[in-house]
Design a protein around this motif. Structure first.
Motif, PDB file in Angstrom:
ATOM      1  N   LYS A 237       0.630  -1.653  -0.146  1.00 60.60           N
ATOM      2  CA  LYS A 237      -0.234   0.145   0.054  1.00 60.60           C
ATOM      3  C   LYS A 237       0.772   1.122   0.245  1.00 60.60           C
ATOM      4  O   LYS A 237       2.013   1.570   0.935  1.00 60.60           O
ATOM      5  CB  LYS A 237      -0.454   0.488   1.361  1.00 60.60           C
ATOM      6  CG  LYS A 237      -0.341   0.186   2.542  1.00 60.60           C
ATOM      7  CD  LYS A 237      -1.642   0.187   3.282  1.00 60.60           C
ATOM      8  CE  LYS A 237      -0.965   0.030   4.762  1.00 60.60           C
ATOM      9  NZ  LYS A 237      -1.634   1.242   6.174  1.00 60.60           N
ATOM     10  N   ASN A 238       0.252   2.222  -0.369  1.00 67.95           N
ATOM     11  CA  ASN A 238       1.159   3.236  -0.757  1.00 67.95           C
ATOM     12  C   ASN A 238       1.146   4.279   0.955  1.00 67.95           C
ATOM     13  O   ASN A 238       0.177   3.849   1.080  1.00 67.95           O
ATOM     14  CB  ASN A 238       0.696   4.458  -1.473  1.00 67.95           C
ATOM     15  CG  ASN A 238       0.562   3.695  -3.009  1.00 67.95           C
ATOM     16  OD1 ASN A 238       2.136   3.753  -3.066  1.00 67.95           O
ATOM     17  ND2 ASN A 238      -0.186   4.310  -4.204  1.00 67.95           N
ATOM     18  N   ARG A 239       2.000   5.087   1.328  1.00 68.96           N
ATOM     19  CA  ARG A 239       2.036   5.760   2.276  1.00 68.96           C
ATOM     20  C   ARG A 239       3.147   6.878   2.376  1.00 68.96           C
ATOM     21  O   ARG A 239       4.117   6.691   1.345  1.00 68.96           O
ATOM     22  CB  ARG A 239       2.252   4.920   3.997  1.00 68.96           C
ATOM     23  CG  ARG A 239       4.109   4.083   3.492  1.00 68.96           C
ATOM     24  CD  ARG A 239       4.069   2.543   4.278  1.00 68.96           C
ATOM     25  NE  ARG A 239       3.512   1.958   4.303  1.00 68.96           N
ATOM     26  CZ  ARG A 239       3.797   0.611   5.861  1.00 68.96           C
ATOM     27  NH1 ARG A 239       4.320   0.776   6.482  1.00 68.96           N
ATOM     28  NH2 ARG A 239       3.147  -0.314   5.063  1.00 68.96           N
ATOM     29  N   LYS A 240       2.847   7.299   2.734  1.00 62.91           N
ATOM     30  CA  LYS A 240       3.814   8.771   3.341  1.00 62.91           C
ATOM     31  C   LYS A 240       5.173   8.669   4.077  1.00 62.91           C
ATOM     32  O   LYS A 240       4.671   7.196   5.060  1.00 62.91           O
ATOM     33  CB  LYS A 240       3.646   9.592   4.457  1.00 62.91           C
ATOM     34  CG  LYS A 240       1.960  10.624   3.059  1.00 62.91           C
ATOM     35  CD  LYS A 240       1.962  11.724   3.907  1.00 62.91           C
ATOM     36  CE  LYS A 240       1.004  13.180   2.474  1.00 62.91           C
ATOM     37  NZ  LYS A 240       0.446  13.427   3.619  1.00 62.91           N
ATOM     38  N   TYR A 241       6.009   8.929   4.420  1.00 60.83           N
ATOM     39  CA  TYR A 241       7.239   8.202   4.557  1.00 60.83           C
ATOM     40  C   TYR A 241       8.448   9.301   4.918  1.00 60.83           C
ATOM     41  O   TYR A 241       8.545  10.056   3.577  1.00 60.83           O
ATOM     42  CB  TYR A 241       8.096   7.335   4.063  1.00 60.83           C
ATOM     43  CG  TYR A 241       8.960   6.286   5.191  1.00 60.83           C
ATOM     44  CD1 TYR A 241       8.485   5.155   5.683  1.00 60.83           C
ATOM     45  CD2 TYR A 241      10.364   6.553   4.659  1.00 60.83           C
ATOM     46  CE1 TYR A 241       9.122   4.761   6.901  1.00 60.83           C
ATOM     47  CE2 TYR A 241      11.352   5.813   6.000  1.00 60.83           C
ATOM     48  CZ  TYR A 241      10.309   4.722   6.603  1.00 60.83           C
ATOM     49  OH  TYR A 241      11.509   3.774   7.126  1.00 60.83           O
ATOM     50  N   SER A 242       9.149   9.705   5.983  1.00 56.63           N
ATOM     51  CA  SER A 242      10.378  10.423   5.755  1.00 56.63           C
ATOM     52  C   SER A 242      11.360  10.600   4.974  1.00 56.63           C
ATOM     53  O   SER A 242      12.036   9.736   4.810  1.00 56.63           O
ATOM     54  CB  SER A 242      10.471  10.568   7.237  1.00 56.63           C
ATOM     55  OG  SER A 242      11.634  11.180   7.340  1.00 56.63           O
TER      56      SER A 242
END
Length: 191
Positions: A174-179
């Motif tokens: 799944k797509n996610r935001k990440y630093s």
């Protein structure tokens, strides 16, 4: 009409027979660790290429040129993006601007059509090192991105984050935001 239908069917079968076939083989972090060059880069232009060596920035002019080929099924065309390197995360590249070439449909490269000029992405790239036919204007110094894995992340400058399939197994993708900083540290730590 029968002859046209037969030609169309033959063409579709040959396209299907030469198309890339692969299973998803990894998230971005996994792929970045095996990539030659991982960069944060900004798309500065799209280019369209014809077999006769011409290069177009304007799609309409490119399309006009392809109509001159008298519908030769072996007439080669291609597309590429010029990417300004903002930061090298892994690997070495002396140039400030590189070119990433599109797929020919059979080489398991990812399409580059959806990348927007002016936007920034993180790319896990490789040099194709083809022994056979290359795309028009492609050289051994150009790059590609793979389609059988997560090779690109969108960079979100306002948050200093990336977005995409950064980690996870194939059945939990799944797509996610990440630093962005955390991503860099993980890639640098592995290499």
């Amino acid at each position: 009409m029968k002859k046209t239908s037969l030609i169309l069917i033959t063409l579709l079968i040959s396209i299907k027979a030469s198309a890339c076939s692969c299973e998803w083989s990894g998230n971005f972090l996994k792929i970045a660790n095996n990539s030659e060059l991982v960069i944060k880069g900004k798309i500065i232009e799209h280019n369209y290429h014809t077999e006769n060596g011409k290069r177009f920035k304007d799609y309409d002019k490119y399309f006009e040129e392809t109509l001159k080929n008298e519908f030769d099924p072996n007439y080669g065309t291609g597309e590429s993006i010029k990417v300004e390197i903002i930061e090298i995360i892994k690997g070495k590249e002396e140039r400030k601007i590189i070119e990433i070439f599109d797929t020919d449909g059979a080489d398991c490269r990812a399409s580059i059509r959806e990348f927007k000029t002016g936007k920034t992405y993180v790319f896990a790239t490789y040099k194709p090192r083809r022994t056979g036919i290359k795309l028009p204007n492609e050289t051994e110094n150009d790059y590609a991105i793979g389609s059988c894995y997560e090779s690109t992340l969108e960079y979100l400058p306002n948050e200093n984050k990336v977005f995409g399939m950064i980690k996870g197994k194939s059945y939990k993708r799944k797509n996610r935001k990440y630093s962005y900083e955390k991503l860099k540290c993980k890639i640098e730590k592995e290499n």
